[in-house]
Write an enzyme that holds these catalytic residues in place. Structure first.
Site, short mmCIF file in Angstrom:
data_model
loop_
_atom_site.label_atom_id
_atom_site.label_comp_id
_atom_site.label_asym_id
_atom_site.label_seq_id
_atom_site.Cartn_x
_atom_site.Cartn_y
_atom_site.Cartn_z
CD GLU A 98 14.39 99.90 46.37
OE1 GLU A 98 13.83 98.89 46.81
OE2 GLU A 98 14.37 101.01 46.94
CG HIS A 107 17.38 94.59 53.87
ND1 HIS A 107 18.67 94.97 53.56
CD2 HIS A 107 16.58 95.32 53.07
CE1 HIS A 107 18.62 95.89 52.61
NE2 HIS A 107 17.36 96.12 52.30
NE ARG A 140 15.10 93.85 49.60
CZ ARG A 140 14.27 94.71 50.11
NH1 ARG A 140 13.36 94.31 50.96
NH2 ARG A 140 14.33 95.97 49.79
CG HIS A 168 13.72 94.06 55.66
ND1 HIS A 168 13.87 95.26 56.31
CD2 HIS A 168 13.32 94.36 54.38
CE1 HIS A 168 13.58 96.25 55.48
NE2 HIS A 168 13.23 95.72 54.31
NE ARG A 176 9.50 93.30 50.91
CZ ARG A 176 10.01 94.48 51.30
NH1 ARG A 176 9.27 95.56 51.25
NH2 ARG A 176 11.23 94.56 51.77
C1 FAD Z 1 13.90 99.68 57.62
C2 FAD Z 1 12.78 99.36 56.67
C3 FAD Z 1 12.81 99.82 55.36
C4 FAD Z 1 11.77 99.52 54.49
N1 FAD Z 1 11.79 100.03 53.21
C5 FAD Z 1 10.72 99.81 52.39
C6 FAD Z 1 10.67 100.42 51.11
O1 FAD Z 1 11.52 101.19 50.73
N2 FAD Z 1 9.58 100.13 50.32
C7 FAD Z 1 8.58 99.29 50.72
O2 FAD Z 1 7.63 99.07 49.94
N3 FAD Z 1 8.62 98.72 51.93
C8 FAD Z 1 9.65 98.97 52.78
N4 FAD Z 1 9.66 98.40 54.02
C9 FAD Z 1 8.52 97.60 54.44
C10 FAD Z 1 7.35 98.53 54.75
O3 FAD Z 1 7.82 99.65 55.45
C11 FAD Z 1 6.30 97.84 55.60
O4 FAD Z 1 5.96 96.60 55.07
C12 FAD Z 1 5.03 98.68 55.66
O5 FAD Z 1 5.33 99.98 56.03
C13 FAD Z 1 4.05 98.06 56.63
O6 FAD Z 1 3.01 98.97 56.86
P1 FAD Z 1 1.85 98.55 57.85
O7 FAD Z 1 0.94 99.72 57.93
O8 FAD Z 1 1.30 97.25 57.46
O9 FAD Z 1 2.60 98.30 59.25
P2 FAD Z 1 3.49 99.29 60.14
O10 FAD Z 1 3.92 100.46 59.39
O11 FAD Z 1 4.52 98.48 60.80
O12 FAD Z 1 2.44 99.77 61.25
C14 FAD Z 1 1.98 98.89 62.23
C15 FAD Z 1 1.31 99.69 63.32
O13 FAD Z 1 0.65 98.82 64.23
C16 FAD Z 1 0.97 99.18 65.56
N5 FAD Z 1 0.78 97.99 66.39
C17 FAD Z 1 1.42 96.79 66.30
N6 FAD Z 1 0.94 95.96 67.25
C18 FAD Z 1 -0.01 96.63 67.94
C19 FAD Z 1 -0.84 96.32 69.04
N7 FAD Z 1 -0.82 95.12 69.67
N8 FAD Z 1 -1.69 97.28 69.51
C20 FAD Z 1 -1.73 98.51 68.95
N9 FAD Z 1 -0.96 98.85 67.90
C21 FAD Z 1 -0.11 97.93 67.40
C22 FAD Z 1 2.38 99.69 65.47
O14 FAD Z 1 2.72 100.43 66.60
C23 FAD Z 1 2.28 100.50 64.17
O15 FAD Z 1 1.67 101.73 64.42
C24 FAD Z 1 10.70 98.70 54.92
C25 FAD Z 1 10.66 98.23 56.22
C26 FAD Z 1 11.69 98.57 57.11
C27 FAD Z 1 11.63 98.06 58.52
#
Ligand code: FAD
Length: 535
Positions: free
Chosen positions: A120, A241, A287, A348, A383
């Site tokens: 990537e 992104h 990016r 993103h 990032r």
């Molecule tokens: C399209 C896309 C592609 C990506 N591709 C990659 C990749 O290939 N590699 C990589 O390393 N990263 C990638 N990323 C980034 C990565 O996916 C995220 O940074 C990572 O998954 C974040 O994980 P997290 O557990 O911190 O948050 P999230 O996975 O966003 O989880 C957050 C959780 O909190 C909950 N929540 C939010 N607010 C509240 C509230 N007030 N009350 C209760 N629940 C709440 C949500 O519903 C969700 O369940 C990508 C992101 C996107 C959008």
């Protein structure tokens, strides 16, 4: 009737990779409640396509992964955090596969066959471990399944956290002991108290009009932590992104960087290559560079998108390597084997967040932050692709090791949720209109390219909008939409303030009035509510 109080040893807010991984480790020592505002699968994690970066290739080294991360981070990464994450990465990937059954693509059918490694943007080697182009969904499947089977874990869907509970209201000390949560289905607000509270609420993409993030990414965690008095920072570093599909029906559909990693070429609408003379890595440049070049090209040409071309690649390879992207595009009438994809940049990934130490501890006792909501120092000013799933697991793992000592036994009672004289709103249009206005102004004035004038304009407008939202918030009963609006507008305001304080251009922050990097700003931007500037 008073507010109902629920107790567990640990309260986890969010069910993405950070929350789930943390919960599985902490559940070995006591009860864990996970609150999540929609379906448990609704998260940025579920949408991750590319994968997790880790050094496995013979010609790759940990030093090279560190160097790439630090270079892209443009002088703001915390080297100790980067070093730890890069060193732990291979073991974490193996653990995800062996302990939780995450099915990463391998070079053979045997269980321990070497991983297929993707490449990537910004990476000097192939080091992205993946499951086809749906890595995040596979991670969530495996971790959620394990969490649901664990006797100590309770997952409550449709529970939108409203605000964090503060010790200051109990005994005048600083600290957090849980949260108020709205049951979205019944409209009732309950209190959930715990020894330790873990923010794992993910990203902030919905602060902007165009985003690759799903609807849940409304920056709630940053807003709640700031309101409680935790320091937040580096919010000027929103990663755009470069390649989201430009199609009226393709709401927020990302075309992974891995497409450029496998040889995809960015072209202008007339077919000429866009990046050849712009960066030594061409279409695979970092990016921020690519997003800025596309933004400039769209402004220059007046076109609404540029093209991402893979028509020169083997037509049999494309559906095999990118089954998710290929089939979604086909549904929309675009065959990427023969037609270039129309793409635009979109908000993103939030590199800033709630300030934490390498163990996920915020500046408020009892409150941990992990995953995208946290500012750990891993990403600096930009990032490196596929480093965020890695950071989320590394931080969740570290936090699970220290959470016992960080929290404290919660009080016997929590104050009742005070609804005051709030009534059911009969003017939902006010919420919809302000949602649109905040997101449009952030896109137009605080987007990929900023200037002093644009930021000042954004500041004035957002202050007015927030005033209106405050009045509405007091008068009407809370709903998920209203709570999210309150959060995106506060975090929009905080982003503007961070951007106004950085008088240079670095990484993801580009200001036309200060186009160069300035060594005097080689530091994090930190905001503290106690300054009294933004309330
Ligand atoms: C399209 C896309 C592609 C990506 N591709 C990659 C990749 O290939 N590699 C990589 O390393 N990263 C990638 N990323 C980034 C990565 O996916 C995220 O940074 C990572 O998954 C974040 O994980 P997290 O557990 O911190 O948050 P999230 O996975 O966003 O989880 C957050 C959780 O909190 C909950 N929540 C939010 N607010 C509240 C509230 N007030 N009350 C209760 N629940 C709440 C949500 O519903 C969700 O369940 C990508 C992101 C996107 C959008």
């Amino acid at each position: 009737m008073g507010t109902e109080v629920h107790r567990s040893r640990v309260l986890v807010l969010g069910s993405g990779v950070a929350g789930l991984y943390f919960a599985l480790q902490a559940a070995e020592r006591g009860t864990v409640t996970i609150l999540t505002k929609s379906l448990p699968e609704a998260s940025n994690t579920s949408w991750a396509q590319g994968g997790i970066s880790a050094v496995f290739a013979d010609d790759d080294t940990l030093q090279s992964h560190m160097d790439d991360t630090l270079r892209v981070g443009a002088g703001l990464c915390h080297a100790d955090m980067v070093e730890r994450a890069v060193r732990l990465a291979p073991g974490i990937v193996e653990q995800l596969a062996k302990q939780y059954g995450v099915k990463f693509d391998r070079l053979g059918a045997e269980e321990d066959a070497p991983f297929v490694l993707g490449r990537e943007g910004g990476h000097s080697h192939r080091r992205v471990v993946h499951h086809h182009d749906t890595t995040g969904a596979e991670l969530v499947r495996a971790l959620l399944d394990a969490a649901k089977r664990h006797p100590n874990i309770t997952v409550l869907a449709d529970h939108m956290v409203v605000d964090l509970l503060s010790w200051s209201k109990v005994d005048g000390t600083r600290g957090c002991f849980g949260a108020y949560s709205l049951d979205v289905k019944t409209g009732v607000v309950d209190a959930f108290v715990a020894h330790t509270t873990v923010l794992a609420t993910g990203g902030a993409g919905k602060v902007y009009r165009y985003t690759s993030n799903p609807d849940v990414a409304t920056a709630d965690g940053i807003a709640m932590a700031y309101r409680l008095g935790a320091q937040v920072g580096n919010l000027e570093f929103m990663q755009f992104h470069p390649t989201c599909l430009f199609h009226p029906e393709a709401k927020s559909f990302l075309v992974s960087e891995a497409v450029r990693g496998e040889g995809g070429i960015l072209r202008r609408k007339d077919g000429t290559p866009l990046m050849d003379d712009k960066h030594p890595m061409g279409s695979l440049a970092p990016r921020d560079v690519v997003a800025r070049e596309i933004d400039a090209e769209l402004k220059r040409s007046g076109e609404s998108c540029v093209l991402l071309d893979v028509t020169h690649l083997d037509p049999e390879f494309i559906p095999k390597r990118f089954p998710g992207i290929f089939s979604r595009c086909l549904e929309l009438g675009i065959d990427m084997r023969t037609q270039p994809l129309p793409v635009v940049p979109a908000a993103h990934y939030m590199c800033g967040g709630v300030k934490v130490d390498p163990w996920g501890r915020t500046t408020v006792p009892g409150l941990i932050a992990i995953g995208e909501v946290a500012l750990s120092g891993m990403h600096g000013a930009c990032r490196l692709a596929s480093n965020s799933l890695l950071e989320a697991v590394v931080l969740a793992d570290a936090a699970a090791q220290i959470e016992m000592e960080f929290g404290r036994e919660p009080p016997a009672h929590a104050s009742d949720w005070d609804e005051g004289d709030a009534v059911q709103s009969d003017e939902a249009v006010m919420v919809t209109a302000n949602w649109e206005e905040v997101r449009a102004l952030m896109w137009n004035f605080v987007g990929i390219v900023r200037s002093n004038k644009r930021l000042e304009r954004a500041r004035r407008r957002i202050e007015l909008i927030r005033e209106e939202i405050r009045e509405y918030y007091v008068r009407f009963r809370v709903t998920r939409d209203l709570l999210e609006l309150r959060n995106i507008s506060l975090v929009g305001h905080l982003i503007v303030e961070c951007a106004r304080r950085r008088l240079e251009s670095r990484g993801l922050h580009y200001n036309l009035d200060y186009p160069a990097i300035d060594p005097a700003f080689a530091r994090d931007t930190v905001l503290d509510k106690r300054e009294g500037l933004i309330t």
